[in-house]
Design a protein around this motif. Structure first.
Motif, PDB file in Angstrom:
ATOM      1  N   ALA A  39      33.238  36.264  54.527  1.00  0.00           N
ATOM      2  CA  ALA A  39      34.171  37.380  54.422  1.00  0.00           C
ATOM      3  C   ALA A  39      35.616  36.897  54.557  1.00  0.00           C
ATOM      4  N   ASN A  96      28.136  38.206  57.286  1.00  0.00           N
ATOM      5  CA  ASN A  96      29.128  37.262  57.814  1.00  0.00           C
ATOM      6  C   ASN A  96      28.912  37.018  59.298  1.00  0.00           C
ATOM      7  N   ARG A  97      29.253  35.798  59.721  1.00  0.00           N
ATOM      8  CA  ARG A  97      29.115  35.410  61.131  1.00  0.00           C
ATOM      9  C   ARG A  97      29.798  36.424  62.045  1.00  0.00           C
ATOM     10  N   THR A  98      31.033  36.785  61.691  1.00  0.00           N
ATOM     11  CA  THR A  98      31.780  37.780  62.470  1.00  0.00           C
ATOM     12  C   THR A  98      31.650  39.133  61.762  1.00  0.00           C
ATOM     13  N   ASN A 121      34.629  41.164  60.279  1.00  0.00           N
ATOM     14  CA  ASN A 121      35.216  40.702  59.015  1.00  0.00           C
ATOM     15  C   ASN A 121      34.394  41.201  57.821  1.00  0.00           C
TER      16      ASN A 121
HETATM   17  P1  ATR Z   1      38.145  30.739  52.579  1.00  0.00           P
HETATM   18  O1  ATR Z   1      39.522  31.038  52.098  1.00  0.00           O
HETATM   19  O2  ATR Z   1      37.566  29.471  52.036  1.00  0.00           O
HETATM   20  O3  ATR Z   1      37.216  31.899  52.384  1.00  0.00           O
HETATM   21  P2  ATR Z   1      38.328  31.455  55.361  1.00  0.00           P
HETATM   22  O4  ATR Z   1      39.167  32.627  54.989  1.00  0.00           O
HETATM   23  O5  ATR Z   1      38.677  30.652  56.561  1.00  0.00           O
HETATM   24  O6  ATR Z   1      38.251  30.437  54.156  1.00  0.00           O
HETATM   25  O7  ATR Z   1      36.805  31.987  55.507  1.00  0.00           O
HETATM   26  C1  ATR Z   1      35.755  31.161  55.872  1.00  0.00           C
HETATM   27  C2  ATR Z   1      34.416  31.955  55.856  1.00  0.00           C
HETATM   28  O8  ATR Z   1      33.365  31.054  56.240  1.00  0.00           O
HETATM   29  C3  ATR Z   1      34.364  33.106  56.832  1.00  0.00           C
HETATM   30  O9  ATR Z   1      33.506  34.101  56.322  1.00  0.00           O
HETATM   31  C4  ATR Z   1      33.739  32.449  58.077  1.00  0.00           C
HETATM   32  O10 ATR Z   1      33.092  33.343  58.939  1.00  0.00           O
HETATM   33  P3  ATR Z   1      33.900  34.142  60.112  1.00  0.00           P
HETATM   34  O11 ATR Z   1      34.518  35.344  59.465  1.00  0.00           O
HETATM   35  O12 ATR Z   1      32.879  34.483  61.111  1.00  0.00           O
HETATM   36  O13 ATR Z   1      34.942  33.158  60.640  1.00  0.00           O
HETATM   37  C5  ATR Z   1      32.729  31.567  57.414  1.00  0.00           C
HETATM   38  N1  ATR Z   1      32.304  30.433  58.238  1.00  0.00           N
HETATM   39  C6  ATR Z   1      33.022  29.308  58.541  1.00  0.00           C
HETATM   40  N2  ATR Z   1      32.296  28.467  59.296  1.00  0.00           N
HETATM   41  C7  ATR Z   1      31.079  29.071  59.494  1.00  0.00           C
HETATM   42  C8  ATR Z   1      29.891  28.713  60.202  1.00  0.00           C
HETATM   43  N3  ATR Z   1      29.792  27.546  60.847  1.00  0.00           N
HETATM   44  N4  ATR Z   1      28.852  29.574  60.174  1.00  0.00           N
HETATM   45  C9  ATR Z   1      28.925  30.753  59.512  1.00  0.00           C
HETATM   46  N5  ATR Z   1      30.030  31.148  58.820  1.00  0.00           N
HETATM   47  C10 ATR Z   1      31.092  30.317  58.811  1.00  0.00           C
END
Ligand code: ATR
Length: 273
Positions: free
Chosen positions: A127, A150-152, A155
């Motif tokens: 997200a 999504n993890r969070t 979001n």
């Molecule tokens: P981008 O522009 O590449 O989308 P970003 O805006 O930092 O980068 O988003 C990264 C996404 O990867 C987010 O959905 C993040 O989840 P959170 O919203 O919970 O932060 C997800 N993400 C990153 N590392 C993760 C992990 N180890 N496990 C699950 N989701 C992860």
């Protein structure tokens, strides 16, 4: 005079954009060069002033500046306004016009395969900024429903409201359970960074089937764990490198007005893996 282009972001040292664009400039015989310029978070204003000073012809914008860059544009195209982020800027004597080539860049590999998105149910894992451009892309293609995992969860909820604003039915599910219902979706898109360096699965793959279309935006490695497992299930695969090239080609064409050389970009990119 040689025209200079750049990619700005942080981190930027592993960006593949300089290799892609320099190969393409050379292939098309254009007197242009492309550099990587690290601008830390919070230093965007000074960074852009510096780029203007050296008469930069255009630049790509990546993490963490895609959203913040919007406020420094003099003009933004429709796609930028929809997504609220820009990844491509043209500089005309200090007047900055922004574009967002991520939306069409995401859709390009789908269009190439002549896959119809109309009425489809879609699962997007992630997200962040990339997921937002993907939602905008699917909305453009008139999908039926977008489910976000999504993890969070907050979001995910926020991105689902964005999808609704664009006129698409949307909800969000627990990422730990998203794999259980994977067979319901025509598309399963990984828009997280999970799978980078070959480590991790964004969701459980047990219910991916031969009818699933699995699109992973992670391009390093080419065969992420998700892609490998989806291949085992005989699903249709769309690779992250395809989106990377498609968005770069669109930036190249905006800047130069010349058709971007697909084969030169593909050889440059895959040669680097
Ligand atoms: P981008 O522009 O590449 O989308 P970003 O805006 O930092 O980068 O988003 C990264 C996404 O990867 C987010 O959905 C993040 O989840 P959170 O919203 O919970 O932060 C997800 N993400 C990153 N590392 C993760 C992990 N180890 N496990 C699950 N989701 C992860």
């Amino acid at each position: 005079m040689t025209k200079t282009y750049a990619v700005i972001g942080d981190p930027i040292d592993h960006s593949l954009s300089p290799a892609l664009h320099n190969a393409s400039f050379a292939f098309r015989g254009l007197d242009c060069i492309y550099i990587a310029y690290r601008i830390p978070k919070g230093e965007l204003d000074d960074g852009i002033a510096a780029l203007k000073k050296i008469g930069i012809a255009g630049f790509n914008v990546t993490i963490p500046h895609k959203v913040d860059m919007m406020r420094l544009l003099d003009e933004a195209d429709q796609e930028c306004k929809t997504v609220g982020a820009t990844n491509t800027v043209v500089n005309i004597d200090g007047y900055l016009k922004g574009y967002n080539t991520d939306v069409e860049g995401f859709l390009d590999p789908i269009r190439k395969r002549k896959i119809d998105c109309t009425g489809a149910d879609v699962l997007i894992v992630g997200a962040g900024g990339a997921a937002r451009a993907i939602v905008a892309g699917f909305a453009k293609e008139k999908v039926h429903k977008i489910t976000i995992a999504n993890r969070t969860p907050q979001n995910a909820e926020h991105l689902a409201s964005f999808a609704k604003q664009l006129g698409v039915d949307s909800d969000h599910v627990d990422i730990a359970k998203a794999g259980d219902t994977a067979s319901r979706y025509k598309f399963i898109v990984n828009a997280t960074s999970v799978g980078l360096k070959g480590i991790g699965l964004p969701i459980s793959t047990k219910n991916i089937t031969k009818d699933s279309i699995v699109y992973d935006i992670v391009y390093m490695p080419v065969d992420t764990p998700l892609i490998l497992e989806a291949k085992e299930k005989n699903a249709t695969i769309i690779y992250g490198w395809e989106m990377l090239i498609a968005q770069a080609m669109k930036s190249f064409e905006i800047w130069t007005g010349v058709q971007a050389p697909y084969e030169a970009m593909k050889l440059t990119l895959l040669g680097r893996f």
